[in-house]
Design an enzyme around this catalytic site. Structure first.
Site, PDB file in Angstrom:
ATOM      1  N   CYS A  30      37.107  43.746  49.754  1.00  0.00           N
ATOM      2  CA  CYS A  30      36.235  43.111  48.767  1.00  0.00           C
ATOM      3  C   CYS A  30      35.416  41.948  49.328  1.00  0.00           C
ATOM      4  O   CYS A  30      34.498  42.151  50.118  1.00  0.00           O
ATOM      5  CB  CYS A  30      37.061  42.698  47.552  1.00  0.00           C
ATOM      6  SG  CYS A  30      36.052  42.567  46.050  1.00  0.00           S
ATOM      7  N   VAL A  49      33.426  41.598  40.990  1.00  0.00           N
ATOM      8  CA  VAL A  49      33.006  41.063  39.697  1.00  0.00           C
ATOM      9  C   VAL A  49      31.591  40.481  39.772  1.00  0.00           C
ATOM     10  O   VAL A  49      30.952  40.284  38.748  1.00  0.00           O
ATOM     11  CB  VAL A  49      33.986  39.975  39.189  1.00  0.00           C
ATOM     12  CG1 VAL A  49      35.316  40.598  38.794  1.00  0.00           C
ATOM     13  CG2 VAL A  49      34.213  38.874  40.214  1.00  0.00           C
ATOM     14  N   LYS A  98      43.817  40.679  53.816  1.00  0.00           N
ATOM     15  CA  LYS A  98      42.506  40.100  53.485  1.00  0.00           C
ATOM     16  C   LYS A  98      42.351  38.678  54.036  1.00  0.00           C
ATOM     17  O   LYS A  98      43.148  37.787  53.702  1.00  0.00           O
ATOM     18  CB  LYS A  98      42.344  40.103  51.965  1.00  0.00           C
ATOM     19  CG  LYS A  98      40.983  39.685  51.448  1.00  0.00           C
ATOM     20  CD  LYS A  98      40.944  39.828  49.923  1.00  0.00           C
ATOM     21  CE  LYS A  98      39.572  39.554  49.337  1.00  0.00           C
ATOM     22  NZ  LYS A  98      39.551  39.732  47.871  1.00  0.00           N
ATOM     23  N   GLU A 131      40.792  47.782  45.533  1.00  0.00           N
ATOM     24  CA  GLU A 131      41.691  46.674  45.863  1.00  0.00           C
ATOM     25  C   GLU A 131      42.784  46.603  44.784  1.00  0.00           C
ATOM     26  O   GLU A 131      42.494  46.800  43.588  1.00  0.00           O
ATOM     27  CB  GLU A 131      40.842  45.389  45.847  1.00  0.00           C
ATOM     28  CG  GLU A 131      41.545  44.095  46.144  1.00  0.00           C
ATOM     29  CD  GLU A 131      40.568  42.906  46.052  1.00  0.00           C
ATOM     30  OE1 GLU A 131      39.414  43.089  45.589  1.00  0.00           O
ATOM     31  OE2 GLU A 131      40.958  41.795  46.456  1.00  0.00           O
TER      32      GLU A 131
HETATM   33  C1  ACM Z   1      37.140  40.003  45.286  1.00  0.00           C
HETATM   34  O1  ACM Z   1      37.261  39.694  46.462  1.00  0.00           O
HETATM   35  N1  ACM Z   1      38.090  40.643  44.635  1.00  0.00           N
HETATM   36  C2  ACM Z   1      35.904  39.671  44.551  1.00  0.00           C
END
Ligand code: ACM
Length: 276
Positions: free
Chosen positions: A142, A169, A109, A38
């Site tokens: 992510c 993370v 996203k 990402e």
């Molecule tokens: C994320 O969506 N970058 C944890």
């Protein structure tokens, strides 16, 4: 079909340097689809929306996308990459599918994580599967992993392979993606970052361990936590079409969507109907 990922540690704000690093790393790769993390060119931890706006690019005139398309032409492969996308005055945390002919698809996203909400606009593109060579490919980014609906919708749209650029993370996604692969009988490639991004306003350490999962939920390969890694696997994409568990059980036709209505109600509708 040969699919893989490149895990690395981009430097915040050094777009040109990060692009060059990816191009150098993929120089000798023989593959069909490579997944990158990402936001691998800008970095992740933006101070605010203004800083993001300075680094984000419009896809049609993006030098970064142009360089990736040139690489795809030379290497005859496809890349799925995270991308800080500017569209007029809107800013999206996007995934872009690039091939020898340029951009094939953009996904923005849907589920923004933590301080991303202060910088990015929530995604507004439908979940789609796109044909790449012999495969139908879906993209998510992510934190979308936390919503099983995303992988399920991609599967219902025909995806055999889910590509997930990530900057993870928290420690749970890699394990959860094995389940997403198993419950949908699809392949998945999770391309994560490693290392720590240090900014004046804070720092984040990413968890590495990028992986490729098969439709039985097996990990075909896994990167270390804290080093650069390039991994390519040969997969038989047709395995993702075997949705039958027994002669009488088919993963998709056994579903009972008439009982899943709660899933498609808005949050307000769900709240209204929940007894106090
Ligand atoms: C994320 O969506 N970058 C944890």
């Amino acid at each position: 079909m040969r699919v893989g990922f490149y895990q690395f540690n981009p430097e915040f704000g050094r777009v040109h340097q990060n692009v060059t690093r990816v191009i150098d790393a993929l120089q000798d790769v023989r593959a069909d689809i490579i997944v990158l993390p990402e936001l691998p060119f800008t970095g992740y931890l933006f101070r605010d929306r203004r800083e993001l706006a300075l680094l984000a690019e419009e896809i049609p005139c993006s030098e970064t996308i142009g360089a990736l398309a040139t690489l795809c032409r030379r290497k005859d492969f496809f890349i799925v990459t995270g991308f800080a996308e500017k569209a007029g005055d809107r800013l999206f945390n996007s995934a872009v599918l690039v091939g020898p002919g340029g951009v094939l698809h953009v996904y923005r996203k849907l589920h923004l994580f933590n301080t991303e909400k202060e910088c990015f606009d929530p995604g507004d593109t439908p979940l789609e599967a796109v044909t790449v060579r012999d495969a139908r490919v879906g993209m998510m980014v992510c934190y979308d992993w936390r919503f099983p609906e995303v992988a399920r919708v991609l599967t219902l749209k025909g995806a055999q392979l889910i590509c997930q650029p990530a900057n993870l993370v928290l420690p749970w996604c890699q394990q959860a993606m094995l389940t997403r692969s198993l419950e949908n009988n699809v392949f998945s490639v999770t391309a994560n970052r490693h290392g720590t991004e240090r900014r004046p306003h804070g720092e984040l350490t990413f968890t590495g361990q990028s992986q490729i999962a098969d439709p039985r939920g097996n990990r075909l390969c896994r990167a270390p936590k804290d080093t650069v890694a390039l991994c390519i696997e040969d997969i038989d994409i047709a395995q993702a079409d075997e949705k039958k568990m027994t002669p009488q059980n088919d993963l998709l036709t056994d579903r009972r969507p008439e009982f899943y209505g709660e899933l498609v109600k808005t949050r307000q509708e769900n709240r209204k109907e929940t007894p106090a």
